[in-house]
Design an enzyme around this catalytic site. Structure first.
Site, PDB file in Angstrom:
ATOM      1  CG  ASN A  62      -1.667   1.242   1.455  1.00 32.78           C
ATOM      2  OD1 ASN A  62      -1.769   2.063   0.540  1.00 32.78           O
ATOM      3  ND2 ASN A  62      -2.233   1.412   2.650  1.00 32.78           N
ATOM      4  CE  LYS A 104       0.117   3.337   4.867  1.00 34.98           C
ATOM      5  NZ  LYS A 104       0.090   3.492   6.320  1.00 34.98           N
ATOM      6  CG  HIS A 110      -5.743   1.764   5.449  1.00 31.53           C
ATOM      7  ND1 HIS A 110      -5.317   2.673   6.378  1.00 31.53           N
ATOM      8  CD2 HIS A 110      -4.687   0.946   5.206  1.00 31.53           C
ATOM      9  CE1 HIS A 110      -4.050   2.426   6.683  1.00 31.53           C
ATOM     10  NE2 HIS A 110      -3.644   1.380   5.987  1.00 31.53           N
ATOM     11  CD  GLU A 136      -2.855   5.445   6.953  1.00 29.01           C
ATOM     12  OE1 GLU A 136      -2.859   5.561   5.711  1.00 29.01           O
ATOM     13  OE2 GLU A 136      -1.883   4.980   7.583  1.00 29.01           O
ATOM     14  CD  GLU A 180      -3.352  -2.713   7.445  1.00 33.38           C
ATOM     15  OE1 GLU A 180      -2.250  -2.930   6.941  1.00 33.38           O
ATOM     16  OE2 GLU A 180      -4.016  -1.690   7.206  1.00 33.38           O
ATOM     17  N   GLY A 237       2.767   2.009  10.792  1.00 32.21           N
ATOM     18  CA  GLY A 237       3.749   3.084  10.637  1.00 32.21           C
ATOM     19  C   GLY A 237       4.496   3.439  11.914  1.00 32.21           C
ATOM     20  CB  SER A 294       5.483  -2.081  11.931  1.00 32.18           C
ATOM     21  OG  SER A 294       5.060  -0.766  12.231  1.00 32.18           O
TER      22      SER A 294
END
Ligand code: PEP
Length: 244
Positions: A8, A10, A92, A94, A162, A168, A207
Site C-alpha cells: 500500500n 498510500k 483502511h 486511515e 491491521e 507506521g 510495520s
C-alpha cells in the site's frame, strides 16, 4: 495456498517511483507468494500498463460506493477497474479515522468493488485504547461482521488485520496476539460467510519489514501481509516476499 503480499503506497509516489514497481516484478522470480501493489490513483493506469504480463497485480487504495455521479474528487470501483486495477483496499484505518468511514460504508464499498470485478482487501483493526481496554477481539470481529456483505460469498477477497497502533509505528503485536486475533477473525468469517469465509486469506498489516516478515507470515492463520512503508522500495518489499 500461496500467501498474498500486497503493498500500500498510500499518498506516496510520482511517475519516477514506477521503477520500483518494475523492479519488484523483475525480482520476483519463482515467487513464493501472490503479489499486489496499490499505488495512488494517479499511478494505477501507468503501473498496470507497465506490469502487464508480470505476476504483480495492481490495486486501488479506496473507492466510492457509487459507480458515477457528482462526487468531486472521488474515484469509483469501475474507474479503478477501467484503469487496470484488479484489487482494492477498503476500510483502511486511515480512511475509517480520517474520513469517518463506518462499517456500513465499507460494506457498501465492498459491494461496489465486487460489482466492478475488483477483489477487495477489507481492513479491520483495533486502536491502542481499545486493546488496552480488553476490547481488541470484540472491535475486530464487530468490524468483520459489519464490513463484509453477504455478496462476498463465492467471491475472492481477503481481510487484513491491521492494529492501528502498529501502522507506521515500528511496533508489532506478538505472534500470540496476531494468532489470537486471526483465529477470531476466521471464526467470524465462517459464521458470516460459511465456506467462503473459510478460504479467504487473512493478511496481517502493521510495520511488516524484511526482518520480521518470515516470523509473522509463519504464524497460524496468517495468509499474507499488507505492507505500507516497506513496500515503497523494491528491495524491502522483495525481502518481505522472500519471507513468505
Ligand atoms: C498500512 O498502512 O497498511 C501499513 C501496514 O503500514 P506500515 O506497513 O507502514 O505499518
Amino acid at each position: 495456498m500461496r500467501k498474498l503480499i500486497v503493498g500500500n503506497w498510500k499518498m506516496n509516489g510520482l511517475g519516477a517511483a514506477l521503477g520500483e514497481a518494475q523492479a519488484v516484478a523483475a525480482g520476483l522470480g519463482e515467487a513464493p507468494a501472490r503479489v499486489g501493489l496499490c499505488p495512488p490513483a494517479t499511478l494505477v493506469e501507468r503501473m498496470a500498463r507497465g506490469l502487464a504480463g508480470s505476476a504483480v497485480r495492481v490495486g486501488g487504495q479506496d473507492c466510492r460506493a457509487e459507480a458515477s455521479g457528482a462526487y468531486t474528487g472521488d474515484v469509483s470501483a469501475e474507474m479503478l477497474a477501467d484503469a487496470g486495477a484488479v484489487l482494492v483496499i477498503l476500510g483502511h484505518s486511515e480512511r475509517r479515522a480520517g474520513f469517518g468511514e463506518t462499517d456500513a460504508l465499507v460494506s457498501a464499498k465492498v459491494e461496489a468493488a465486487l460489482r466492478a470485478g475488483l477483489e477487495p482487501i477489507v481492513c479491520v483493526g483495533e486502536t491502542l485504547a481499545e486493546r488496552e481496554a480488553g476490547r481488541a477481539l470484540s472491535v475486530v470481529t464487530g468490524q468483520v461482521r459489519g464490513s463484509l456483505p453477504a455478496a462476498l460469498a463465492g467471491r475472492d477477497f481477503s481481510v487484513a488485520y491491521e492494529p492501528v497502533w502498529a501502522i507506521g509505528t515500528g511496533l508489532t503485536p506478538t505472534t500470540a496476539q496476531i494468532e489470537e486475533v486471526h483465529a477470531a477473525v476466521r471464526a467470524e468469517l465462517r459464521a458470516v460467510l460459511g465456506e467462503s469465509g473459510e478460504r479467504a486469506p487473512i493478511l496481517y498489516g502493521g510495520s511488516v519489514k524484511p526482518s520480521n516478515a518470515a516470523e509473522i507470515l509463519s504464524a497460524a492463520e496468517v495468509g499474507g501481509a499488507l505492507v505500507g512503508g516497506a513496500s515503497l522500495k523494491a528491495a524491502d518489499f522483495l525481502g518481505i516476499i522472500a519471507g513468505a
